[in-house]
Write a protein that holds these residues in place. Structure first.
Motif, PDB file in Angstrom:
ATOM      1  N   ASP A  29      68.997  -9.960   4.659  1.00 46.53           N
ATOM      2  CA  ASP A  29      67.905 -10.919   4.805  1.00 46.53           C
ATOM      3  C   ASP A  29      66.597 -10.175   4.560  1.00 46.53           C
ATOM      4  O   ASP A  29      66.049  -9.554   5.466  1.00 46.53           O
ATOM      5  CB  ASP A  29      67.930 -11.554   6.192  1.00 46.53           C
ATOM      6  CG  ASP A  29      66.876 -12.641   6.358  1.00 46.53           C
ATOM      7  OD1 ASP A  29      65.998 -12.768   5.473  1.00 46.53           O
ATOM      8  OD2 ASP A  29      66.928 -13.368   7.365  1.00 46.53           O
ATOM      9  N   TYR A  31      63.766 -11.338   4.084  1.00 47.07           N
ATOM     10  CA  TYR A  31      62.597 -12.038   4.622  1.00 47.07           C
ATOM     11  C   TYR A  31      62.389 -11.755   6.104  1.00 47.07           C
ATOM     12  O   TYR A  31      61.281 -11.923   6.626  1.00 47.07           O
ATOM     13  CB  TYR A  31      62.745 -13.541   4.419  1.00 47.07           C
ATOM     14  CG  TYR A  31      62.996 -13.927   2.980  1.00 47.07           C
ATOM     15  CD1 TYR A  31      61.963 -13.920   2.056  1.00 47.07           C
ATOM     16  CD2 TYR A  31      64.277 -14.257   2.536  1.00 47.07           C
ATOM     17  CE1 TYR A  31      62.181 -14.243   0.724  1.00 47.07           C
ATOM     18  CE2 TYR A  31      64.511 -14.591   1.214  1.00 47.07           C
ATOM     19  CZ  TYR A  31      63.465 -14.580   0.310  1.00 47.07           C
ATOM     20  OH  TYR A  31      63.700 -14.889  -1.003  1.00 47.07           O
ATOM     21  N   HIS A  34      59.488  -9.641   7.461  1.00 52.65           N
ATOM     22  CA  HIS A  34      58.146 -10.215   7.313  1.00 52.65           C
ATOM     23  C   HIS A  34      57.809 -11.135   8.484  1.00 52.65           C
ATOM     24  O   HIS A  34      56.636 -11.249   8.861  1.00 52.65           O
ATOM     25  CB  HIS A  34      58.047 -10.963   5.984  1.00 52.65           C
ATOM     26  CG  HIS A  34      58.196 -10.063   4.794  1.00 52.65           C
ATOM     27  ND1 HIS A  34      57.137  -9.327   4.286  1.00 52.65           N
ATOM     28  CD2 HIS A  34      59.275  -9.755   4.027  1.00 52.65           C
ATOM     29  CE1 HIS A  34      57.557  -8.614   3.250  1.00 52.65           C
ATOM     30  NE2 HIS A  34      58.850  -8.861   3.071  1.00 52.65           N
ATOM     31  N   THR A  99      66.860 -18.227   7.084  1.00 49.01           N
ATOM     32  CA  THR A  99      66.418 -18.190   5.684  1.00 49.01           C
ATOM     33  C   THR A  99      67.574 -18.425   4.715  1.00 49.01           C
ATOM     34  O   THR A  99      67.518 -18.006   3.567  1.00 49.01           O
ATOM     35  CB  THR A  99      65.746 -16.841   5.354  1.00 49.01           C
ATOM     36  OG1 THR A  99      66.694 -15.785   5.575  1.00 49.01           O
ATOM     37  CG2 THR A  99      64.500 -16.632   6.193  1.00 49.01           C
ATOM     38  N   PHE A 102      67.031 -19.612   1.239  1.00 45.13           N
ATOM     39  CA  PHE A 102      66.458 -18.659   0.301  1.00 45.13           C
ATOM     40  C   PHE A 102      67.423 -17.521  -0.026  1.00 45.13           C
ATOM     41  O   PHE A 102      67.285 -16.875  -1.061  1.00 45.13           O
ATOM     42  CB  PHE A 102      65.169 -18.064   0.882  1.00 45.13           C
ATOM     43  CG  PHE A 102      64.099 -19.080   1.171  1.00 45.13           C
ATOM     44  CD1 PHE A 102      63.086 -19.326   0.263  1.00 45.13           C
ATOM     45  CD2 PHE A 102      64.113 -19.812   2.358  1.00 45.13           C
ATOM     46  CE1 PHE A 102      62.097 -20.268   0.524  1.00 45.13           C
ATOM     47  CE2 PHE A 102      63.136 -20.762   2.628  1.00 45.13           C
ATOM     48  CZ  PHE A 102      62.127 -20.988   1.706  1.00 45.13           C
ATOM     49  N   ARG A 103      68.386 -17.259   0.854  1.00 42.94           N
ATOM     50  CA  ARG A 103      69.268 -16.096   0.702  1.00 42.94           C
ATOM     51  C   ARG A 103      70.575 -16.396  -0.024  1.00 42.94           C
ATOM     52  O   ARG A 103      71.072 -15.565  -0.777  1.00 42.94           O
ATOM     53  CB  ARG A 103      69.635 -15.538   2.082  1.00 42.94           C
ATOM     54  CG  ARG A 103      68.527 -14.948   2.885  1.00 42.94           C
ATOM     55  CD  ARG A 103      69.100 -14.170   4.084  1.00 42.94           C
ATOM     56  NE  ARG A 103      69.802 -14.997   5.055  1.00 42.94           N
ATOM     57  CZ  ARG A 103      71.106 -15.020   5.225  1.00 42.94           C
ATOM     58  NH1 ARG A 103      71.899 -14.272   4.467  1.00 42.94           N
ATOM     59  NH2 ARG A 103      71.657 -15.786   6.146  1.00 42.94           N
ATOM     60  N   LEU A 128      56.731 -17.411   4.465  1.00 41.56           N
ATOM     61  CA  LEU A 128      57.470 -17.487   3.208  1.00 41.56           C
ATOM     62  C   LEU A 128      56.557 -17.854   2.036  1.00 41.56           C
ATOM     63  O   LEU A 128      56.736 -17.359   0.916  1.00 41.56           O
ATOM     64  CB  LEU A 128      58.610 -18.495   3.332  1.00 41.56           C
ATOM     65  CG  LEU A 128      59.727 -18.091   4.303  1.00 41.56           C
ATOM     66  CD1 LEU A 128      60.725 -19.226   4.473  1.00 41.56           C
ATOM     67  CD2 LEU A 128      60.435 -16.829   3.832  1.00 41.56           C
ATOM     68  N   THR A 129      55.561 -18.694   2.290  1.00 38.14           N
ATOM     69  CA  THR A 129      54.600 -19.027   1.240  1.00 38.14           C
ATOM     70  C   THR A 129      53.802 -17.794   0.830  1.00 38.14           C
ATOM     71  O   THR A 129      53.536 -17.562  -0.357  1.00 38.14           O
ATOM     72  CB  THR A 129      53.648 -20.139   1.703  1.00 38.14           C
ATOM     73  OG1 THR A 129      54.403 -21.323   1.997  1.00 38.14           O
ATOM     74  CG2 THR A 129      52.626 -20.470   0.625  1.00 38.14           C
ATOM     75  N   LEU A 131      54.888 -14.909   0.713  1.00 40.54           N
ATOM     76  CA  LEU A 131      55.772 -14.064  -0.091  1.00 40.54           C
ATOM     77  C   LEU A 131      56.140 -14.712  -1.420  1.00 40.54           C
ATOM     78  O   LEU A 131      56.891 -14.128  -2.208  1.00 40.54           O
ATOM     79  CB  LEU A 131      57.064 -13.783   0.693  1.00 40.54           C
ATOM     80  CG  LEU A 131      56.910 -13.044   2.021  1.00 40.54           C
ATOM     81  CD1 LEU A 131      58.236 -13.023   2.770  1.00 40.54           C
ATOM     82  CD2 LEU A 131      56.416 -11.621   1.770  1.00 40.54           C
ATOM     83  N   SER A 132      55.626 -15.916  -1.649  1.00 40.11           N
ATOM     84  CA  SER A 132      55.995 -16.704  -2.842  1.00 40.11           C
ATOM     85  C   SER A 132      57.511 -16.887  -2.932  1.00 40.11           C
ATOM     86  O   SER A 132      58.098 -16.879  -4.018  1.00 40.11           O
ATOM     87  CB  SER A 132      55.459 -16.039  -4.122  1.00 40.11           C
ATOM     88  OG  SER A 132      54.049 -15.952  -4.092  1.00 40.11           O
ATOM     89  N   ALA A 133      58.138 -17.041  -1.760  1.00 40.21           N
ATOM     90  CA  ALA A 133      59.598 -17.218  -1.702  1.00 40.21           C
ATOM     91  C   ALA A 133      59.981 -18.593  -2.245  1.00 40.21           C
ATOM     92  O   ALA A 133      59.321 -19.593  -1.961  1.00 40.21           O
ATOM     93  CB  ALA A 133      60.087 -17.064  -0.273  1.00 40.21           C
ATOM     94  N   LYS A 136      66.767 -21.521  -2.917  1.00 44.69           N
ATOM     95  CA  LYS A 136      67.822 -21.640  -3.909  1.00 44.69           C
ATOM     96  C   LYS A 136      68.575 -22.956  -3.768  1.00 44.69           C
ATOM     97  O   LYS A 136      69.667 -23.126  -4.321  1.00 44.69           O
ATOM     98  CB  LYS A 136      68.799 -20.472  -3.775  1.00 44.69           C
ATOM     99  CG  LYS A 136      68.150 -19.114  -4.006  1.00 44.69           C
ATOM    100  CD  LYS A 136      69.167 -17.996  -3.867  1.00 44.69           C
ATOM    101  CE  LYS A 136      68.524 -16.646  -4.147  1.00 44.69           C
ATOM    102  NZ  LYS A 136      69.516 -15.535  -4.066  1.00 44.69           N
TER     103      LYS A 136
END
Length: 288
Positions: A29, A31, A34, A99, A102-103, A128-129, A131-133, A136
Motif C-alpha cells: 500500500d 498510499y 502519506h 485504498t 487504488f491498489r 489522495l488528491t 498525490l494525484s492518485a 483503478k
C-alpha cells in the motif's frame, strides 16, 4: 482523524506502511504512509520495521502491525476472488483509509462504494488528491455515518440490490453494540441477491477486559495513547455467522493464525493473547 476510532484508522495505515516496506511483505500500500504523514498526531510513528528498536518483538509495531498486514492480504484475496464471478458491486462498510480502489486490479465494469463518515472520507480525499492518485475502479464515496440511514445513501449513490454484490466490514463490528451488529448483518442480507459475498471480522472473547494487560493492548495504550478496550463495545457478541447460515448463507469462520500458517508469516498464539478471540468470517449467498 486525531481521536477515537478515527485514530485507529491511522494505526492501521501505519501498520500497512510497515508491511509495505518489509522484505517479505504480504500486501503493498504505497498510499498508507502519506496518511500517517498528513496527520500530526502520528508524525513520530515508525513507518519501517528498522525504525522500531525491538523489531518484530515489539508487540505493537511488530506483532500487531503484522496482524494488520496479514488481514489486508487475506481480505484483498477475498475481494478479488469474489469479483472474478458475476458480482460487480463492492461495498466497504466503514471504509476508513482503505485504498483498495487504488491498489487492486479490478474488472473493468466494477463499481466500489466506500461508506464512512464525511470527515474520514474528506481526509482521505485530500491526501489522495494531493498525490494525484487515480482509482483503478469506478469509486463512489458515500459520506454517511453507519448509525444514520446509510441504506438510502447507498442506493441513492447507485447501488443495485437486485445485482450480486460483495461486502466487507473490516475492523468494524467490535466497535458496534450487539444490536447494531445484528441490524447491519440483517440489512446486508436484505440488500443482497444470490451470488453475493460478505467478509467481516469479529471478536468472540467472553470478557474483553480479561486481556487488558495483554502485550498488544498495553503497548497500544502506552506507545500511542489508543485504548482499544475503551473503544470496543464490551457487551455480549451475537453469532453473526450462525445468523447468516440460518438465512441460507454458507459461512466459514477462521482464526488469523490459520492464515499465518497458510502464508508462512504473521502472528502466532501467545499467552494472554489479545488476538485469541479474533475471527475472520467469509460468507456466500447461494444462487436461487
Amino acid at each position: 482523524m486525531d481521536g477515537g476510532v478515527g485514530l485507529t484508522a491511522l494505526l492501521v495505515a501505519a501498520a500497512r506502511t510497515i508491511e509495505t516496506h518489509r522484505h517479505d511483505s504480504l500486501a503493498q500500500d504505497v498510499y498508507a504512509e502519506h496518511f500517517t504523514r498528513a496527520a500530526p498526531v502520528c508524525a513520530d510513528w515508525p513507518v519501517r520495521l528498522d525504525g522500531v528498536p525491538d523489531g518484530d518483538a515489539d508487540p505493537l509495531w511488530g506483532r500487531f502491525a503484522r496482524y494488520f498486514g496479514l488481514r489486508t492480504r487475506v481480505l484483498d484475496d477475498f475481494l478479488l476472488r469474489s469479483v472474478s464471478g458475476d458480482a460487480r458491486q463492492v461495498v466497504l462498510l466503514g471504509a476508513g483509509l482503505d485504498t483498495r480502489a487504488f491498489r487492486l486490479e479490478w474488472p473493468p465494469d466494477c463499481v466500489l462504494f466506500e461508506i464512512d463518515r464525511a470527515g474520514v472520507l474528506a481526509f482521505k480525499h485530500r491526501v489522495l488528491t494531493g498525490l494525484s492518485a487515480v482509482p483503478k475502479v469506478r469509486r463512489l464515496a458515500v459520506p454517511v455515518d453507519l448509525r444514520a440511514d446509510w441504506v438510502t445513501a447507498l442506493t441513492t449513490a447507485g447501488f443495485d440490490p437486485s445485482a450480486p454484490s460483495v461486502w466487507l466490514a473490516e475492523g468494524l463490528l467490535f466497535y458496534l453494540p450487539s444490536r447494531a451488529e445484528t441490524y447491519l448483518i440483517d440489512t446486508v442480507d436484505l440488500l443482497t441477491t444470490g451470488g453475493s459475498a460478505l467478509a467481516f471480522e469479529a471478536k468472540l472473547e467472553k470478557d474483553l477486559l480479561a486481556y487488558r494487560d495483554s502485550a498488544i493492548y498495553t503497548a497500544t495504550r502506552e506507545q500511542i495513547g489508543i485504548d482499544l478496550l475503551d473503544l470496543f463495545d464490551k457487551g455480549p457478541r451475537p453469532d453473526s455467522a450462525g445468523d447468516l447460515r440460518a438465512k441460507g448463507w454458507s459461512a466459514s469462520v477462521h482464526t488469523p493464525f490459520d492464515f499465518t500458517h497458510r502464508h508462512g508469516r504473521g502472528p502466532l498464539p501467545e499467552p494472554n493473547d489479545a488476538l485469541e478471540g479474533n475471527r475472520w468470517v467469509f460468507a456466500h449467498k447461494p444462487l436461487p
